[in-house]
Motif scaffolding. Structure first.
Motif, short mmCIF file in Angstrom:
data_model
loop_
_atom_site.label_atom_id
_atom_site.label_comp_id
_atom_site.label_asym_id
_atom_site.label_seq_id
_atom_site.Cartn_x
_atom_site.Cartn_y
_atom_site.Cartn_z
N ALA A 49 0.83 -1.20 0.00
CA ALA A 49 0.00 0.00 0.00
C ALA A 49 0.86 1.25 0.00
O ALA A 49 0.57 2.24 -0.70
CB ALA A 49 -0.94 -0.01 1.20
N SER A 50 1.96 1.22 0.76
CA SER A 50 2.85 2.39 0.82
C SER A 50 3.60 2.59 -0.49
O SER A 50 4.12 3.67 -0.77
CB SER A 50 3.86 2.24 1.97
OG SER A 50 4.83 1.26 1.68
N SER A 51 3.63 1.54 -1.32
CA SER A 51 4.31 1.62 -2.62
C SER A 51 3.34 1.95 -3.75
O SER A 51 3.70 1.87 -4.92
CB SER A 51 5.02 0.29 -2.92
OG SER A 51 6.00 0.01 -1.95
N GLY A 52 2.11 2.27 -3.39
CA GLY A 52 1.14 2.68 -4.39
C GLY A 52 0.23 1.59 -4.92
O GLY A 52 -0.52 1.82 -5.88
N GLY A 53 0.28 0.41 -4.33
CA GLY A 53 -0.56 -0.69 -4.80
C GLY A 53 -1.94 -0.68 -4.19
O GLY A 53 -2.14 -0.19 -3.08
N LYS A 54 -2.89 -1.21 -4.93
CA LYS A 54 -4.23 -1.42 -4.40
C LYS A 54 -4.25 -2.85 -3.85
O LYS A 54 -4.06 -3.80 -4.61
CB LYS A 54 -5.29 -1.25 -5.48
CG LYS A 54 -6.71 -1.48 -4.99
CD LYS A 54 -7.72 -1.38 -6.12
CE LYS A 54 -9.13 -1.70 -5.60
NZ LYS A 54 -10.13 -1.70 -6.71
N VAL A 55 -4.47 -3.00 -2.55
CA VAL A 55 -4.27 -4.28 -1.90
C VAL A 55 -5.58 -4.88 -1.37
O VAL A 55 -6.37 -4.19 -0.73
CB VAL A 55 -3.28 -4.15 -0.71
CG1 VAL A 55 -2.97 -5.51 -0.11
CG2 VAL A 55 -2.00 -3.45 -1.15
N THR A 56 -5.79 -6.14 -1.64
CA THR A 56 -6.87 -6.90 -1.02
C THR A 56 -6.27 -8.22 -0.54
O THR A 56 -5.24 -8.67 -1.04
CB THR A 56 -8.02 -7.20 -2.01
OG1 THR A 56 -7.51 -7.92 -3.14
CG2 THR A 56 -8.68 -5.92 -2.48
N SER A 57 -6.91 -8.82 0.44
CA SER A 57 -6.40 -10.09 0.96
C SER A 57 -7.56 -10.94 1.45
O SER A 57 -8.63 -10.43 1.78
CB SER A 57 -5.40 -9.84 2.10
OG SER A 57 -5.96 -9.00 3.09
N GLU A 58 -7.34 -12.23 1.50
CA GLU A 58 -8.38 -13.14 1.97
C GLU A 58 -7.76 -14.38 2.59
O GLU A 58 -6.63 -14.77 2.28
CB GLU A 58 -9.31 -13.54 0.83
CG GLU A 58 -8.63 -14.28 -0.30
CD GLU A 58 -9.59 -14.68 -1.41
OE1 GLU A 58 -10.75 -14.99 -1.09
OE2 GLU A 58 -9.19 -14.67 -2.58
N LYS A 59 -8.50 -14.99 3.47
CA LYS A 59 -8.09 -16.24 4.10
C LYS A 59 -8.67 -17.39 3.30
O LYS A 59 -9.88 -17.53 3.19
CB LYS A 59 -8.57 -16.28 5.56
CG LYS A 59 -8.09 -17.50 6.32
CD LYS A 59 -8.51 -17.40 7.80
CE LYS A 59 -7.97 -18.58 8.60
NZ LYS A 59 -8.33 -18.46 10.04
N LYS A 60 -7.81 -18.22 2.73
CA LYS A 60 -8.26 -19.32 1.89
C LYS A 60 -8.48 -20.60 2.69
O LYS A 60 -9.24 -21.48 2.28
CB LYS A 60 -7.23 -19.60 0.79
CG LYS A 60 -6.90 -18.40 -0.08
CD LYS A 60 -8.05 -18.02 -0.98
CE LYS A 60 -8.24 -19.03 -2.10
NZ LYS A 60 -9.34 -18.64 -3.02
N GLY A 61 -7.80 -20.72 3.81
CA GLY A 61 -7.92 -21.91 4.65
C GLY A 61 -7.03 -21.76 5.86
O GLY A 61 -6.44 -20.70 6.08
#
Length: 203
Positions: A49-61
């Motif tokens: 995020a600090s590098s300009g990326g759009k970030v999403t995350s999820e728990k797969k298991g």
């Protein structure tokens, strides 16, 4: 899509691997990072995020997390430099967020739904994430299929935030089979969680 496999890697290796992949970009690209712990999710997400990326995350298991970073190109040399070798501790405090409605405030219902979506997104941006988020009554609909806040809630769950929804409420609204994030809880656990909180935030 570029995949960075950091399963089994301890901090700061997931951050370093991701940073390297970002620096090799020559144009817009999506980077998928696979890790096996919540702290890695927090560290990689913060750096990206600090590098300009759009970030999403999820728990797969169990011990399986996926971070997706959308980049317009390689970050500037200075961007994210400090985070490259930094291992922040668990970024969760003893705060409990209690959501009892699918809208925020009183007045216009459509506006209230826009506000609650913005509220949950704002929680994802906190420097110190809440330990738990409780959803009951109308708020229970926000953790189910069709909710506009699912992506943000899955991101919070991937970073270790416990998402708990009242089972009685899900039954009442006929949504028990549509729960899409977190776990089902009961009133005793809700009271116990609130009683043990350092502070409680209500939208």
């Amino acid at each position: 899509m570029i995949t960075v496999n950091a399963m089994g890697d301890n901090c700061p290796i997931p951050v370093i691997k991701t940073k390297k992949a970002m620096q090799e970009l020559t144009g817009p690209e999506t980077i998928e990072v696979l890790v096996d712990n919540e702290i890695a999710v927090q560290n990689v997400s913060k750096m990206a995020a600090s590098s300009g990326g759009k970030v999403t995350s999820e728990k797969k298991g169990e011990k399986e997390f996926r971070i997706v970073i959308e980049m317009e190109g390689a970050p500037s040399q200075a961007a994210g430099e400090e985070e490259e070798t930094a291992c922040i501790p668990d970024a969760r405090g003893n705060t409990v967020v209690v959501v009892s409605s699918d809208r925020m405030g009183e007045g216009n219902d459509a506006l209230g739904k826009v506000l609650i979506k913005g509220f949950i997104f704002a929680v994802t941006q906190l420097d110190t994430l809440p330990k738990t988020m409780l959803f009951y009554n109308g708020g229970a609909t926000l953790t189910c299929e069709g909710s506009d806040s699912l992506e943000d809630l899955k991101s919070l769950e991937a970073q270790g935030v416990e998402i708990m929804t009242c089972g009685t409420c899900l039954d009442y609204y006929g949504l028990k089979e549509k729960l899409a994030v977190g776990t089902v809880t009961n009133m005793y656990s809700i009271v116990e969680t609130m009683a043990g909180a350092g502070r409680i935030i209500r939208p």
